[in-house]
Motif scaffolding. Structure first.
Motif, PDB file in Angstrom:
ATOM      1  N   GLY A  17     -14.467  45.068 -27.349  1.00  0.00           N
ATOM      2  CA  GLY A  17     -15.790  44.467 -27.365  1.00  0.00           C
ATOM      3  C   GLY A  17     -16.264  43.947 -26.031  1.00  0.00           C
ATOM      4  N   ILE A  18     -16.820  42.746 -26.045  1.00  0.00           N
ATOM      5  CA  ILE A  18     -17.401  42.141 -24.853  1.00  0.00           C
ATOM      6  C   ILE A  18     -16.350  41.935 -23.776  1.00  0.00           C
ATOM      7  CG2 ILE A  18     -18.487  40.042 -23.968  1.00  0.00           C
ATOM      8  CD1 ILE A  18     -19.899  39.812 -26.726  1.00  0.00           C
ATOM      9  N   GLY A  19     -15.156  41.503 -24.166  1.00  0.00           N
ATOM     10  CA  GLY A  19     -14.093  41.280 -23.193  1.00  0.00           C
ATOM     11  C   GLY A  19     -13.709  42.549 -22.463  1.00  0.00           C
ATOM     12  N   ALA A  20     -13.586  43.637 -23.197  1.00  0.00           N
ATOM     13  CA  ALA A  20     -13.222  44.917 -22.590  1.00  0.00           C
ATOM     14  C   ALA A  20     -14.315  45.397 -21.636  1.00  0.00           C
ATOM     15  CB  ALA A  20     -12.968  45.964 -23.676  1.00  0.00           C
ATOM     16  N   GLY A 191     -26.233  36.956 -28.783  1.00  0.00           N
ATOM     17  CA  GLY A 191     -26.797  37.041 -30.120  1.00  0.00           C
ATOM     18  C   GLY A 191     -26.075  38.137 -30.876  1.00  0.00           C
ATOM     19  N   PHE A 192     -26.775  38.815 -31.760  1.00  0.00           N
ATOM     20  CA  PHE A 192     -26.136  39.868 -32.550  1.00  0.00           C
ATOM     21  C   PHE A 192     -25.991  41.136 -31.707  1.00  0.00           C
ATOM     22  CE2 PHE A 192     -27.635  36.991 -35.769  1.00  0.00           C
ATOM     23  CZ  PHE A 192     -26.576  36.973 -36.651  1.00  0.00           C
ATOM     24  N   ALA A 193     -24.758  41.451 -31.388  1.00  0.00           N
ATOM     25  CA  ALA A 193     -24.447  42.650 -30.611  1.00  0.00           C
ATOM     26  C   ALA A 193     -23.341  43.410 -31.323  1.00  0.00           C
ATOM     27  CB  ALA A 193     -24.009  42.273 -29.197  1.00  0.00           C
ATOM     28  N   GLU A 194     -23.210  44.672 -31.014  1.00  0.00           N
ATOM     29  CA  GLU A 194     -22.188  45.506 -31.638  1.00  0.00           C
ATOM     30  C   GLU A 194     -20.823  45.192 -31.022  1.00  0.00           C
ATOM     31  OE1 GLU A 194     -23.538  49.464 -31.047  1.00  0.00           O
ATOM     32  OE2 GLU A 194     -25.151  49.313 -32.526  1.00  0.00           O
ATOM     33  N   THR A 195     -20.031  44.426 -31.751  1.00  0.00           N
ATOM     34  CA  THR A 195     -18.687  44.051 -31.320  1.00  0.00           C
ATOM     35  C   THR A 195     -17.773  44.121 -32.537  1.00  0.00           C
ATOM     36  OG1 THR A 195     -18.775  41.681 -31.856  1.00  0.00           O
ATOM     37  CG2 THR A 195     -19.772  42.369 -29.761  1.00  0.00           C
ATOM     38  N   PRO A 196     -16.454  44.028 -32.341  1.00  0.00           N
ATOM     39  CA  PRO A 196     -15.548  44.012 -33.491  1.00  0.00           C
ATOM     40  C   PRO A 196     -15.833  42.867 -34.458  1.00  0.00           C
ATOM     41  CG  PRO A 196     -14.321  44.535 -31.510  1.00  0.00           C
ATOM     42  CD  PRO A 196     -15.707  44.177 -31.066  1.00  0.00           C
ATOM     43  N   LEU A 197     -16.358  41.735 -33.947  1.00  0.00           N
ATOM     44  CA  LEU A 197     -16.649  40.604 -34.823  1.00  0.00           C
ATOM     45  C   LEU A 197     -17.851  40.863 -35.733  1.00  0.00           C
ATOM     46  CD1 LEU A 197     -16.136  37.440 -32.568  1.00  0.00           C
ATOM     47  CD2 LEU A 197     -14.586  38.390 -34.280  1.00  0.00           C
ATOM     48  N   THR A 198     -18.760  41.740 -35.325  1.00  0.00           N
ATOM     49  CA  THR A 198     -19.967  42.002 -36.108  1.00  0.00           C
ATOM     50  C   THR A 198     -19.935  43.345 -36.822  1.00  0.00           C
ATOM     51  OG1 THR A 198     -21.127  43.008 -34.228  1.00  0.00           O
ATOM     52  CG2 THR A 198     -21.359  40.623 -34.513  1.00  0.00           C
ATOM     53  N   SER A 223     -22.311  45.490 -26.435  1.00  0.00           N
ATOM     54  CA  SER A 223     -21.312  44.747 -25.667  1.00  0.00           C
ATOM     55  C   SER A 223     -21.579  44.863 -24.174  1.00  0.00           C
ATOM     56  CB  SER A 223     -19.909  45.274 -25.985  1.00  0.00           C
ATOM     57  OG  SER A 223     -19.553  45.022 -27.326  1.00  0.00           O
ATOM     58  N   GLU A 224     -22.036  46.033 -23.742  1.00  0.00           N
ATOM     59  CA  GLU A 224     -22.330  46.248 -22.333  1.00  0.00           C
ATOM     60  C   GLU A 224     -23.440  45.317 -21.843  1.00  0.00           C
ATOM     61  OE1 GLU A 224     -20.763  50.183 -23.907  1.00  0.00           O
ATOM     62  OE2 GLU A 224     -22.088  48.584 -24.608  1.00  0.00           O
ATOM     63  N   GLU A 225     -24.464  45.099 -22.679  1.00  0.00           N
ATOM     64  CA  GLU A 225     -25.574  44.235 -22.281  1.00  0.00           C
ATOM     65  C   GLU A 225     -25.117  42.788 -22.112  1.00  0.00           C
ATOM     66  OE1 GLU A 225     -29.682  45.981 -23.992  1.00  0.00           O
ATOM     67  OE2 GLU A 225     -28.171  45.573 -25.526  1.00  0.00           O
ATOM     68  N   ILE A 226     -24.203  42.344 -22.968  1.00  0.00           N
ATOM     69  CA  ILE A 226     -23.669  40.993 -22.840  1.00  0.00           C
ATOM     70  C   ILE A 226     -22.784  40.909 -21.603  1.00  0.00           C
ATOM     71  CG2 ILE A 226     -22.421  39.147 -23.984  1.00  0.00           C
ATOM     72  CD1 ILE A 226     -24.994  40.073 -25.418  1.00  0.00           C
ATOM     73  N   ALA A 227     -21.967  41.927 -21.391  1.00  0.00           N
ATOM     74  CA  ALA A 227     -21.082  41.951 -20.230  1.00  0.00           C
ATOM     75  C   ALA A 227     -21.878  41.888 -18.929  1.00  0.00           C
ATOM     76  CB  ALA A 227     -20.209  43.204 -20.253  1.00  0.00           C
ATOM     77  N   ASN A 228     -23.029  42.535 -18.897  1.00  0.00           N
ATOM     78  CA  ASN A 228     -23.876  42.502 -17.702  1.00  0.00           C
ATOM     79  C   ASN A 228     -24.217  41.071 -17.296  1.00  0.00           C
ATOM     80  OD1 ASN A 228     -23.963  45.288 -17.546  1.00  0.00           O
ATOM     81  ND2 ASN A 228     -25.932  45.471 -18.587  1.00  0.00           N
ATOM     82  N   VAL A 229     -24.532  40.245 -18.282  1.00  0.00           N
ATOM     83  CA  VAL A 229     -24.931  38.866 -18.003  1.00  0.00           C
ATOM     84  C   VAL A 229     -23.717  38.025 -17.614  1.00  0.00           C
ATOM     85  CG1 VAL A 229     -26.046  36.806 -18.940  1.00  0.00           C
ATOM     86  CG2 VAL A 229     -26.892  39.077 -19.568  1.00  0.00           C
ATOM     87  N   ILE A 230     -22.586  38.264 -18.267  1.00  0.00           N
ATOM     88  CA  ILE A 230     -21.363  37.551 -17.917  1.00  0.00           C
ATOM     89  C   ILE A 230     -20.984  37.821 -16.466  1.00  0.00           C
ATOM     90  CG2 ILE A 230     -18.874  37.399 -18.370  1.00  0.00           C
ATOM     91  CD1 ILE A 230     -19.532  38.020 -21.317  1.00  0.00           C
TER      92      ILE A 230
END
Length: 255
Positions: A17-20, A191-198, A223-230
């Motif tokens: 997910g986001i971590g990867a 918010g709601f993103a495609e990850t293993p948790l969702t 997940s990529e969109e969240i990673a961009n901000v991180i």
């Protein structure tokens, strides 16, 4: 861009997910990335993804339980002995679950709090000391992954919402404490993103439609969109930002 050349980074919950995706971005931009998590096979999958993404990307696997102080101390020792410095820390490890408050077992409450909140405290405490010794030449940064649910409590996830709200406030306290050392600390609330948790929830068509209806951009994130901000929050481009929470929710809270 190569915003993290010569930097050392640790990403917890790096197996999916986001971590990867965050680990991949950091490695692509020059960081030497330590992938931390419980499940060796998932961490190896991320390492393989990094290797395929760039010829020069560098990553290492460190299997650990970030809810255990002993394990976190071992992780800190590894990073210190191998690199002697740390520039970027991404506290991403997290779990969720569903329950009504009056039906919630104390053990399940503790499981969520330990993974989502205690781990952030432990990892920040021990690796933060190494970051203090690293100095501020590379703008050391900690980014904690919180959640939209930390801003607005979600039905059936009181333990998750509570833990993520606490992460946001812990971030602010840590930012104030580490600012004199040149270390920035921010959080990102997906918010709601495609990850293993969702993944399970989004398999339900009615649930997915409800999410899209209540999101201003009318879609689920990635997940990529969240990673961009991180990665932005960890970079020099955000060098004057600390103690902030970046809400990346597609406009959920404004609808």
């Amino acid at each position: 861009m190569q915003r993290f050349t010569d930097c050392v980074a640790v990403v917890t919950g790096a197996g999916s997910g986001i971590g990867a995706q965050t680990a991949v971005r950091l490695a692509q931009e020059g960081a030497k990335v330590i992938l931390a998590g419980r499940t060796l096979s998932k961490l190896q999958s991320t390492a393989d993804l990094i290797n395929r993404s760039s010829e020069n990307a560098v990553s290492e696997i460190f299997q650990t339980d970030v809810t255990s102080e002993e394990d976190v101390q071992e992780l800190t020792t590894f990073v210190n002995q191998k690199y002697g410095k740390l520039h970027v820390l991404i506290n991403n490890a997290g779990v969720s679950g569903k329950s009504r408050i009056l039906e919630l077992n104390a053990s399940e409450w503790d499981r969520i709090q330990e993974t989502n909140l205690k781990s952030v405290f432990l990892v920040s405490k021990h690796l933060g000391k190494l970051m203090m010794e690293t100095g501020s030449d590379h703008y050391p940064a900690i980014v904690n992954v919180a959640s939209l649910s930390g801003h607005k409590a979600g039905a059936m996830i009181p333990h998750y919402s509570s833990s993520k709200a606490a992460v946001i406030n812990f971030t602010k306290a840590l930012a104030a404490e580490l600012a004199p050392y040149g270390i920035r600390v921010n959080s990102v609330s997906p918010g709601f993103a495609e990850t293993p948790l969702t993944a399970d929830g989004l398999k339900n068509k009615r649930f997915e439609e409800a999410i899209i209806k209540n999101t201003a951009l009318r879609r689920v994130g990635s997940s990529e969109e969240i990673a961009n901000v991180i990665v932005f929050a960890a970079s020099k481009e955000a060098s004057y930002m600390t103690g902030s929470d970046l809400l990346v929710d597609g406009g959920w809270l404004i609808t």
